[in-house]
Each structure stands twice: as C-alpha cells, then as structure tokens.
Design a protein around this motif. Structure first.
Motif, PDB file in Angstrom:
ATOM      1  N   CYS A  45      -2.941  18.842   9.553  1.00 53.98           N
ATOM      2  CA  CYS A  45      -2.981  18.655  11.009  1.00 53.98           C
ATOM      3  C   CYS A  45      -3.031  19.997  11.725  1.00 53.98           C
ATOM      4  CB  CYS A  45      -1.782  17.836  11.474  1.00 53.98           C
ATOM      5  SG  CYS A  45      -1.892  16.091  11.023  1.00 53.98           S
ATOM      6  N   ARG A  46      -2.231  20.951  11.265  1.00 54.56           N
ATOM      7  CA  ARG A  46      -2.229  22.276  11.896  1.00 54.56           C
ATOM      8  C   ARG A  46      -3.568  22.973  11.716  1.00 54.56           C
ATOM      9  NH1 ARG A  46      -1.778  27.017   9.812  1.00 54.56           N
ATOM     10  NH2 ARG A  46      -0.879  26.285   7.852  1.00 54.56           N
ATOM     11  N   VAL A  47      -4.072  22.994  10.480  1.00 53.71           N
ATOM     12  CA  VAL A  47      -5.320  23.693  10.173  1.00 53.71           C
ATOM     13  C   VAL A  47      -6.506  23.062  10.911  1.00 53.71           C
ATOM     14  CG1 VAL A  47      -6.974  24.164   8.312  1.00 53.71           C
ATOM     15  CG2 VAL A  47      -4.538  24.614   7.969  1.00 53.71           C
ATOM     16  N   HIS A  48      -6.533  21.735  10.982  1.00 52.20           N
ATOM     17  CA  HIS A  48      -7.646  21.031  11.638  1.00 52.20           C
ATOM     18  C   HIS A  48      -7.382  20.772  13.118  1.00 52.20           C
ATOM     19  CE1 HIS A  48      -9.688  20.660   7.890  1.00 52.20           C
ATOM     20  NE2 HIS A  48      -8.730  19.938   7.340  1.00 52.20           N
ATOM     21  N   GLN A  49      -6.269  21.306  13.618  1.00 53.41           N
ATOM     22  CA  GLN A  49      -5.891  21.169  15.028  1.00 53.41           C
ATOM     23  C   GLN A  49      -5.889  19.705  15.472  1.00 53.41           C
ATOM     24  OE1 GLN A  49      -8.616  23.863  16.954  1.00 53.41           O
ATOM     25  NE2 GLN A  49      -7.323  25.619  16.483  1.00 53.41           N
ATOM     26  N   ALA A  50      -5.254  18.876  14.662  1.00 53.63           N
ATOM     27  CA  ALA A  50      -5.130  17.449  14.960  1.00 53.63           C
ATOM     28  C   ALA A  50      -3.677  17.148  15.308  1.00 53.63           C
ATOM     29  CB  ALA A  50      -5.560  16.618  13.747  1.00 53.63           C
ATOM     30  N   ASN A  51      -3.476  16.308  16.301  1.00 49.95           N
ATOM     31  CA  ASN A  51      -2.138  15.885  16.672  1.00 49.95           C
ATOM     32  C   ASN A  51      -1.607  14.945  15.595  1.00 49.95           C
ATOM     33  OD1 ASN A  51      -0.313  13.727  17.957  1.00 49.95           O
ATOM     34  ND2 ASN A  51      -0.248  15.396  19.428  1.00 49.95           N
ATOM     35  N   ALA A  52      -0.489  15.302  14.977  1.00 47.85           N
ATOM     36  CA  ALA A  52       0.050  14.522  13.860  1.00 47.85           C
ATOM     37  C   ALA A  52       0.333  13.074  14.261  1.00 47.85           C
ATOM     38  CB  ALA A  52       1.318  15.183  13.316  1.00 47.85           C
ATOM     39  N   GLN A  53       0.872  12.861  15.452  1.00 51.09           N
ATOM     40  CA  GLN A  53       1.175  11.502  15.900  1.00 51.09           C
ATOM     41  C   GLN A  53      -0.105  10.684  16.071  1.00 51.09           C
ATOM     42  OE1 GLN A  53       4.284   9.983  16.174  1.00 51.09           O
ATOM     43  NE2 GLN A  53       2.930   8.227  16.219  1.00 51.09           N
ATOM     44  N   ASP A  54      -1.171  11.311  16.587  1.00 49.65           N
ATOM     45  CA  ASP A  54      -2.449  10.609  16.728  1.00 49.65           C
ATOM     46  C   ASP A  54      -3.006  10.212  15.361  1.00 49.65           C
ATOM     47  OD1 ASP A  54      -2.324  10.921  19.470  1.00 49.65           O
ATOM     48  OD2 ASP A  54      -3.831  12.513  19.549  1.00 49.65           O
ATOM     49  N   VAL A  55      -2.948  11.132  14.412  1.00 49.34           N
ATOM     50  CA  VAL A  55      -3.445  10.844  13.064  1.00 49.34           C
ATOM     51  C   VAL A  55      -2.629   9.722  12.434  1.00 49.34           C
ATOM     52  CG1 VAL A  55      -3.837  11.781  10.749  1.00 49.34           C
ATOM     53  CG2 VAL A  55      -4.295  13.198  12.757  1.00 49.34           C
ATOM     54  N   PHE A  56      -1.324   9.775  12.608  1.00 45.02           N
ATOM     55  CA  PHE A  56      -0.439   8.742  12.070  1.00 45.02           C
ATOM     56  C   PHE A  56      -0.798   7.372  12.658  1.00 45.02           C
ATOM     57  CE2 PHE A  56       3.442   6.241  11.904  1.00 45.02           C
ATOM     58  CZ  PHE A  56       3.833   6.412  10.590  1.00 45.02           C
ATOM     59  N   THR A  57      -0.995   7.301  13.963  1.00 40.62           N
ATOM     60  CA  THR A  57      -1.323   6.037  14.627  1.00 40.62           C
ATOM     61  C   THR A  57      -2.688   5.519  14.192  1.00 40.62           C
ATOM     62  OG1 THR A  57       0.034   6.630  16.536  1.00 40.62           O
ATOM     63  CG2 THR A  57      -1.646   4.938  16.878  1.00 40.62           C
ATOM     64  N   ILE A  58      -3.671   6.397  14.146  1.00 44.19           N
ATOM     65  CA  ILE A  58      -5.018   5.988  13.721  1.00 44.19           C
ATOM     66  C   ILE A  58      -4.990   5.463  12.295  1.00 44.19           C
ATOM     67  CG2 ILE A  58      -7.306   6.893  13.108  1.00 44.19           C
ATOM     68  CD1 ILE A  58      -6.986   8.748  15.622  1.00 44.19           C
ATOM     69  N   THR A  59      -4.269   6.131  11.419  1.00 41.76           N
ATOM     70  CA  THR A  59      -4.209   5.712  10.021  1.00 41.76           C
ATOM     71  C   THR A  59      -3.421   4.418   9.857  1.00 41.76           C
ATOM     72  OG1 THR A  59      -4.366   8.030   9.373  1.00 41.76           O
ATOM     73  CG2 THR A  59      -3.682   6.465   7.675  1.00 41.76           C
ATOM     74  N   THR A  60      -2.359   4.250  10.621  1.00 43.58           N
ATOM     75  CA  THR A  60      -1.602   2.993  10.597  1.00 43.58           C
ATOM     76  C   THR A  60      -2.508   1.832  10.991  1.00 43.58           C
ATOM     77  OG1 THR A  60       0.477   4.129  11.090  1.00 43.58           O
ATOM     78  CG2 THR A  60       0.384   1.769  11.564  1.00 43.58           C
ATOM     79  N   ASN A  61      -3.297   2.030  12.033  1.00 41.83           N
ATOM     80  CA  ASN A  61      -4.233   0.991  12.472  1.00 41.83           C
ATOM     81  C   ASN A  61      -5.337   0.763  11.443  1.00 41.83           C
ATOM     82  OD1 ASN A  61      -2.802   0.622  14.851  1.00 41.83           O
ATOM     83  ND2 ASN A  61      -4.083   2.049  16.003  1.00 41.83           N
ATOM     84  N   LEU A  62      -5.807   1.834  10.823  1.00 39.19           N
ATOM     85  CA  LEU A  62      -6.848   1.733   9.806  1.00 39.19           C
ATOM     86  C   LEU A  62      -6.381   0.891   8.620  1.00 39.19           C
ATOM     87  CD1 LEU A  62      -9.625   2.870   8.692  1.00 39.19           C
ATOM     88  CD2 LEU A  62      -8.224   4.635   7.590  1.00 39.19           C
TER      89      LEU A  62
END
Length: 86
Positions: A45-62
């Motif tokens: 998340c840090r390296v790709h400048q992604a918000n960890a909470q957003d990634v977590f939510t998107i993956t939970t939905n996926l």
C-alpha cells in the motif's frame, strides 16, 4: 496506483496470487504468517500509494458472493489456508 483497475481487479487472478503467497508461508508458524502478510500488505500500500482501508474494503467486496457468502475462488483459498497453514 490506478484506483479504477483496483476496483475492477479479477477475482480469479486475485485468488491465484493469494494462493501463491499462501503456499510460500507454509514454512512459518501461524503468528509469523499473519504478521508477514500484514507487513507485505502495508508495504505494498505504501509503495503503490494506495489507501490501506480502501484496498481492504475493495477486496472484502471482491471476495463476497451475495448468494454463497463468498466467491468460489476465495472459498478454495480459505480451504487451502485452513488445511495447509497450521
């Protein structure tokens, strides 16, 4: 990171990549597996400048399936983790 690509990521590609990671974790005890995956997630998340909470939510939905509760690909991942990563 392209947020649109993340939001439309392939469930099968995601499950396959997760399975590869899970396979490599077999040589470590559960507490190390959990901390290592978290460290990897936060680093990505840090390296790709992604918000960890957003990634977590998107993956939970996926991973979710409205009828079965969880997509087939991720049920297979869950079974693998439950039976191989002990």
């Amino acid at each position: 990171m392209n947020h649109l690509l993340l939001s439309n990521v392939s469930p099968s590609d995601t499950a396959c990549a997760a399975m590869v990671c899970a396979d490599r974790l077999q040589d470590f005890p559960p507490h190390v597996q959990t901390a290592a995956v978290c460290a990897l997630f936060l680093t990505l998340c840090r390296v790709h400048q992604a918000n960890a909470q957003d990634v977590f939510t998107i993956t939970t939905n996926l991973m979710a399936d409205p009828i079965a509760g969880q997509r087939e690909e991720f049920r297979a991942l869950g079974l693998y983790v439950e039976n191989e990563l002990k």
